[in-house]
Every structure is written in C-alpha cells, then in structure tokens.
Motif scaffolding. Structure first.
Motif, PDB file in Angstrom:
ATOM      1  N   MET A  59       0.817  -1.218   0.000  1.00 21.78           N
ATOM      2  CA  MET A  59       0.000   0.000   0.000  1.00 21.78           C
ATOM      3  C   MET A  59       0.849   1.265   0.000  1.00 21.78           C
ATOM      4  SD  MET A  59      -3.042  -0.755   2.723  1.00 21.78           S
ATOM      5  CE  MET A  59      -3.585  -2.445   2.937  1.00 21.78           C
ATOM      6  N   ARG A  60       2.062   1.181   0.493  1.00 19.66           N
ATOM      7  CA  ARG A  60       2.927   2.361   0.583  1.00 19.66           C
ATOM      8  C   ARG A  60       3.385   2.832  -0.792  1.00 19.66           C
ATOM      9  NH1 ARG A  60       5.032  -0.663   5.170  1.00 19.66           N
ATOM     10  NH2 ARG A  60       4.323   0.352   7.104  1.00 19.66           N
TER      11      ARG A  60
ATOM     12  N   PRO B 184      -1.672   0.903  -9.215  1.00 23.83           N
ATOM     13  CA  PRO B 184      -2.823  -0.001  -9.109  1.00 23.83           C
ATOM     14  C   PRO B 184      -2.652  -1.083  -8.040  1.00 23.83           C
ATOM     15  CG  PRO B 184      -2.186   0.319 -11.404  1.00 23.83           C
ATOM     16  CD  PRO B 184      -1.116   0.921 -10.569  1.00 23.83           C
ATOM     17  N   ASP B 185      -1.411  -1.521  -7.814  1.00 23.77           N
ATOM     18  CA  ASP B 185      -1.211  -2.601  -6.848  1.00 23.77           C
ATOM     19  C   ASP B 185      -1.511  -2.146  -5.423  1.00 23.77           C
ATOM     20  OD1 ASP B 185      -0.356  -5.351  -6.249  1.00 23.77           O
ATOM     21  OD2 ASP B 185       1.281  -4.358  -5.171  1.00 23.77           O
TER      22      ASP B 185
ATOM     23  N   ASP C  60      -4.960  -3.113  -0.752  1.00 21.70           N
ATOM     24  CA  ASP C  60      -6.004  -2.667   0.183  1.00 21.70           C
ATOM     25  C   ASP C  60      -7.164  -3.659   0.170  1.00 21.70           C
ATOM     26  OD1 ASP C  60      -7.784  -1.251   1.757  1.00 21.70           O
ATOM     27  OD2 ASP C  60      -7.376   0.663   0.791  1.00 21.70           O
ATOM     28  N   ARG C  61      -7.603  -4.028  -1.019  1.00 20.23           N
ATOM     29  CA  ARG C  61      -8.700  -4.989  -1.155  1.00 20.23           C
ATOM     30  C   ARG C  61      -8.304  -6.331  -0.540  1.00 20.23           C
ATOM     31  NH1 ARG C  61     -13.040  -6.410  -4.665  1.00 20.23           N
ATOM     32  NH2 ARG C  61     -13.762  -8.421  -3.949  1.00 20.23           N
ATOM     33  N   GLU C  62      -7.088  -6.775  -0.806  1.00 17.08           N
ATOM     34  CA  GLU C  62      -6.626  -8.064  -0.293  1.00 17.08           C
ATOM     35  C   GLU C  62      -6.565  -8.047   1.232  1.00 17.08           C
ATOM     36  OE1 GLU C  62      -2.628 -10.836  -0.569  1.00 17.08           O
ATOM     37  OE2 GLU C  62      -3.172  -9.578  -2.281  1.00 17.08           O
TER      38      GLU C  62
ATOM     39  N   ARG D 248     -15.935   1.164  -5.408  1.00 15.88           N
ATOM     40  CA  ARG D 248     -14.895   1.463  -6.394  1.00 15.88           C
ATOM     41  C   ARG D 248     -15.506   1.898  -7.726  1.00 15.88           C
ATOM     42  NH1 ARG D 248     -10.495   3.077  -4.025  1.00 15.88           N
ATOM     43  NH2 ARG D 248      -9.464   1.503  -2.748  1.00 15.88           N
ATOM     44  N   ALA D 249     -16.629   1.288  -8.085  1.00 17.62           N
ATOM     45  CA  ALA D 249     -17.275   1.632  -9.358  1.00 17.62           C
ATOM     46  C   ALA D 249     -17.867   3.037  -9.332  1.00 17.62           C
ATOM     47  CB  ALA D 249     -18.364   0.614  -9.676  1.00 17.62           C
ATOM     48  N   THR D 250     -18.229   3.532  -8.148  1.00 21.08           N
ATOM     49  CA  THR D 250     -18.830   4.869  -8.032  1.00 21.08           C
ATOM     50  C   THR D 250     -17.836   5.879  -7.470  1.00 21.08           C
ATOM     51  OG1 THR D 250     -19.684   4.326  -5.823  1.00 21.08           O
ATOM     52  CG2 THR D 250     -21.138   3.924  -7.685  1.00 21.08           C
TER      53      THR D 250
END
Length: 231
Positions: A131-132, A136-137, A142-144, A170-172
């Motif tokens: 996350m740092r 995109p990763d 974060d999701r993981e 995420r979509a909105t």
C-alpha cells in the motif's frame, strides 16, 4: 406469461424445491416436465421462472447441456446496489453503503483479534507494504487486506458482502472524488489494525478499523450529487 405475482410465487417454489432436495451448486436441475408436475403450472410459467432465477445466479443454463443449480453469486445484488447508490435523489445511499460495510468489518476485525492464524499477521504486513507504493497494486493490496480479515473471521457471507460493497464503491468512486490521503497515510491506518491484532486487543482492533474509514467518510461527505452533511 405468468402474472408477476404468480411468477414470483413459482420462483419461490422452485427455490424451496432446490433447498428441500439439498441440491448443491452444479447439480442438475429437475426437468421442465418434473417441475411442471411438482408445482402444477404450465411449461411457459416454468421457463419464465427459470429465466428469473438465472438472472439471480440461482440457476445456470448451459446450452446443449441442461439447467443446473447456480452458485448464487452476488452479481445480481451488485447491479441493484450500483443503481441505488447512483440514482439522483438517493444521495445518502452511498454513505449508507459505506456505513454498513464499516459496521460489518469492525465486528469482523474485533472477532479476528481474539483468534487468528499466526500467518495472518505476516500476510497483512505484506499488504501494508504494498500500500505504501503508488499505483494499481496499492488498491489491490487494500482490497486483499480486507479480504484476508473477512476470510479469517470464518463468516463466508460477511466476506462476500464486504467484497461486494468494495466493488460497488470502487465503481462509483469517481463521483465522490479521488483519495484525500497519501499511500503512506493509508498504509499507516492499516498498520494500526495490524498492531491491534498483534496485541490481541479486540477493542483496539475495532477502533483502528473505525478510524480507517475516516478517509472514505470525508470523501463521501458531500455525496455523489451535492452536500448532504456528515455521515
């Protein structure tokens, strides 16, 4: 075509049949003729009900092979949530979605703090390290991170719901603006959760998860279409 009310009743009867016969995902569905005899309706009514159940993921139609019990995935609910959170006049619903996700994840984190695999801490730490870094990763990490907590809790449905809420948000996301904190700040908030888990402190873990949602609360404060006040 079956009347809407009658059609809904037929779909419920087919669902009851699946449950009563303990048909697992992937199992062949009874034939149309069998369903007609069991429920006492026409072939057309059965086909309309199957279409409705297919849209919900409860049954799967494989052309050339037959109809099978589906996995009942969250796809249909995701479509509905996307519509509800983006409809004008319902500006508070995106905030509601976030608050519901927070309530679920806070309690899951509290429970994980009392008992978890030793390997979990290392897995979460690896996510925080990713996350740092910008890119995109970072979002994938974060999701993981949250998915790992959901899986560790042992509540499969809660894990599916929080994943669904994540995807809808995420979509909105573009409608509530970009992130207001840096990758380093995001990682720091997640690290607090890990630290509380290491201590085995359920209250501290729940509070750290609550504080984690401060950033998304700021972003959603104005709502997708105008200011609506703090959540």
């Amino acid at each position: 075509m079956a009347r809407p009310q009658r059609g809904a009743e037929i779909t419920r009867q087919i669902i009851d049949l699946i449950v009563e016969r303990e048909l697992p995902p992937g199992a062949p569905m009874p034939t149309e003729l069998s369903l007609m005899n069991d429920i006492g309706v026409s072939r057309t009514s059965i086909r309309e009900a199957i279409k409705a159940l297919q849209a919900l993921g409860i049954v799967e139609v494989r052309h050339g092979h037959g109809t099978f019990v589906g996995s009942g995935g969250p796809e249909a609910l995701q479509t509905w949530l996307m519509f509800r959170t983006r409809t004008r006049g319902d500006v508070g619903r995106l905030r509601d979605l976030l608050e519901l996700r927070e309530m679920i994840e806070t309690e899951l984190t509290r429970r994980v703090a009392t008992k978890h695999r030793p390997e979990l801490i290392g897995e979460l730490e690896a996510c925080v390290a990713r996350m740092r870094r910008k890119g995109p990763d970072s979002a994938a990490a974060d999701r993981e991170f949250h998915d790992l907590l959901g899986a560790e809790s042992g509540f499969a449905l809660a894990r599916e719901l929080t994943g669904l809420f994540w995807d809808v948000y995420r979509a909105t996301e573009a409608e509530v603006g970009g992130p207001v904190s840096s990758p380093a700040s995001t990682a720091k908030r997640h690290q607090r959760i890990v630290d509380a888990l290491v201590q085995g402190d359920p209250d501290a873990a729940a509070e750290a998860m609550h504080r984690h949602f401060d950033e998304v609360r700021k972003r959603a404060k104005a709502g997708p279409y105008g200011a609506v006040g703090a959540p």
